[in-house]
Design an enzyme around this catalytic site. Structure first.
Site, PDB file in Angstrom:
ATOM      1  CB  SER A  83      -0.173  -0.481   0.746  1.00 35.54           C
ATOM      2  OG  SER A  83      -1.654   0.775   1.663  1.00 35.54           O
ATOM      3  CG  HIS A  98      -3.795  -1.510  -2.137  1.00 35.43           C
ATOM      4  ND1 HIS A  98      -4.754  -2.540  -1.785  1.00 35.43           N
ATOM      5  CD2 HIS A  98      -4.430  -0.834  -0.595  1.00 35.43           C
ATOM      6  CE1 HIS A  98      -5.456  -2.014  -0.971  1.00 35.43           C
ATOM      7  NE2 HIS A  98      -5.178  -0.967  -0.096  1.00 35.43           N
ATOM      8  CG  ASP A 131      -5.554   2.758   0.668  1.00 35.60           C
ATOM      9  OD1 ASP A 131      -6.159   1.496   0.685  1.00 35.60           O
ATOM     10  OD2 ASP A 131      -3.758   2.443   1.097  1.00 35.60           O
ATOM     11  CG  MET A 176      -8.437   7.091   1.894  1.00 34.44           C
ATOM     12  SD  MET A 176      -8.219   6.240   3.993  1.00 34.44           S
ATOM     13  CE  MET A 176      -7.151   5.483   3.706  1.00 34.44           C
ATOM     14  CG  HIS A 221      -8.779  -0.235  -1.223  1.00 39.86           C
ATOM     15  ND1 HIS A 221      -8.670  -0.468   0.872  1.00 39.86           N
ATOM     16  CD2 HIS A 221     -10.909  -0.045  -0.851  1.00 39.86           C
ATOM     17  CE1 HIS A 221      -9.715  -0.572   1.431  1.00 39.86           C
ATOM     18  NE2 HIS A 221     -10.893  -0.204   1.248  1.00 39.86           N
ATOM     19  CG  MET A 238     -11.314   2.366   2.223  1.00 40.97           C
ATOM     20  SD  MET A 238      -9.876   2.614   3.009  1.00 40.97           S
ATOM     21  CE  MET A 238      -8.697   2.670   1.402  1.00 40.97           C
ATOM     22  CG  MET A 245     -11.319  -3.285   4.596  1.00 40.91           C
ATOM     23  SD  MET A 245     -10.455  -2.797   4.533  1.00 40.91           S
ATOM     24  CE  MET A 245      -9.021  -1.879   5.512  1.00 40.91           C
ATOM     25  CG  ASP A 260      -5.834  -3.022   3.144  1.00 45.24           C
ATOM     26  OD1 ASP A 260      -5.010  -2.735   3.437  1.00 45.24           O
ATOM     27  OD2 ASP A 260      -6.508  -2.139   2.477  1.00 45.24           O
TER      28      ASP A 260
HETATM   29  C1  DX5 Z   1      -6.222   1.147   5.519  1.00 43.62           C
HETATM   30  C2  DX5 Z   1      -5.921   0.639   4.317  1.00 43.62           C
HETATM   31  C3  DX5 Z   1      -5.170   0.491   3.803  1.00 43.62           C
HETATM   32  C4  DX5 Z   1      -3.591   0.289   4.750  1.00 43.62           C
HETATM   33  C5  DX5 Z   1      -2.355  -0.179   5.163  1.00 43.62           C
HETATM   34  O1  DX5 Z   1      -8.093   1.757   5.257  1.00 43.62           O
HETATM   35  O2  DX5 Z   1      -7.162   0.585   3.420  1.00 43.62           O
HETATM   36  O3  DX5 Z   1      -4.395  -0.165   2.952  1.00 43.62           O
HETATM   37  O4  DX5 Z   1      -2.380   1.387   3.805  1.00 43.62           O
HETATM   38  O5  DX5 Z   1      -1.912  -0.134   6.478  1.00 43.62           O
HETATM   39  P1  DX5 Z   1      -0.877  -0.937   7.310  1.00 43.62           P
HETATM   40  O6  DX5 Z   1      -0.631  -2.065   6.195  1.00 43.62           O
HETATM   41  O7  DX5 Z   1       0.601  -0.085   7.611  1.00 43.62           O
HETATM   42  O8  DX5 Z   1      -2.241  -2.062   7.890  1.00 43.62           O
HETATM   43 ZN    ZN Z   2      -6.009  -0.694   1.831  1.00 45.84          ZN
END
Ligand code: DX5
Ligand code: ZN
Length: 224
Positions: free
Chosen positions: A8, A31, A33, A35, A64, A66, A135, A173
């Site tokens: 990620s 990956h 993210d 948000m 991903h 969110m 998750m 994840d």
């Molecule tokens: C959190 C994200 C993850 C995040 C995971 O909401 O969806 O992808 O980057 O980070 P780690 O591996 O540090 O928990």
């Molecule tokens: Zn993620």
């Protein structure tokens, strides 16, 4: 397909994304993210940045989302060239229509579940998706502690997929690291997102290889 590692970028240096992507050239995916500060209490990046990531990434992009309103926004990420687009079950108004649209645009479609969202209501939708994302932290931030309470859901997702005979991947994840990845693989996950575990490592390639071999060692033979 076997074990796949999807580091990620959330834990990378956002001002040097191109070189941070080069560090994970041995991975299967990058990956990303997205948000929106509504679906989760954090804000990261959006479509213009993802377009540039797709252009320079040495590996396919695993998006991903969110975000609220994925029905409106997710297709744009498929159009931008993300090879996988995952949206949240809790946010989508019409998950089947949306998954079909994402696939029509040439991407794989992933359906993500927050820790408190059960997999059972979505089992009949399995033919419509390519991946279930379980998750293993509350979405929003990197570096959180892995939630073991989510592992039974990984197991139930894998069992439902095996029973269906479909080739749907199970991604985990959140808090995935050398300490927790074997438990995830043993429960039936096959795609592993790791942010801080990879980007916090001195040698990201070495850590990717380490995570891969731990997961492979803990993966059951098919049908077992
Ligand atoms: C959190 C994200 C993850 C995040 C995971 O909401 O969806 O992808 O980057 O980070 P780690 O591996 O540090 O928990
Ligand atoms: Zn993620």
């Amino acid at each position: 397909m076997g074990v796949q590692i999807s580091p990620s970028l959330l834990s990378s240096d956002f001002v040097n994304l191109e070189s941070e992507l080069a560090r994970i050239a041995d991975a299967d995916w990058a990956h990303v993210d997205v948000m929106d500060n509504h679906f989760v209490p954090n804000l990261t990046l959006g479509l213009p940045v993802v377009e540039r990531i797709v252009a320079v990434s040495p590996v396919p992009v695993d998006c991903h989302l969110m975000i609220d309103g994925p029905d409106r926004w997710a297709p744009g990420y498929a159009e931008a060239g993300a090879r996988n687009v995952t949206f949240h079950a809790e946010a989508a108004d019409a998950p089947v229509r949306l998954a079909r649209e994402v696939r029509r645009l040439g991407a794989r479609a992933g359906l993500a579940l927050r820790p408190a969202t059960p997999v059972e209501p979505f089992v009949d939708l399995l033919p419509e998706v390519d991946m279930i994302l379980v998750m293993t932290v509350e979405p929003g931030f990197g570096g959180q502690e892995f939630l073991d309470v989510c592992l039974p859901k990984v197991r139930r997702a894998r069992q439902a997929i095996s029973a269906s005979g479909l080739d749907v991947w199970v991604q985990v994840d959140g808090g995935v690291s050398a300490e927790t990845i074997e438990r995830c693989a043993e429960a039936g996950a096959d795609v592993f997102v790791a942010g801080s575990a990879v980007y916090g490592a001195e040698d990201a390639s070495k850590q990717i290889a380490n995570l891969r071999s731990l997961a492979e060692g803990a993966t059951h033979a098919p049908g077992v």
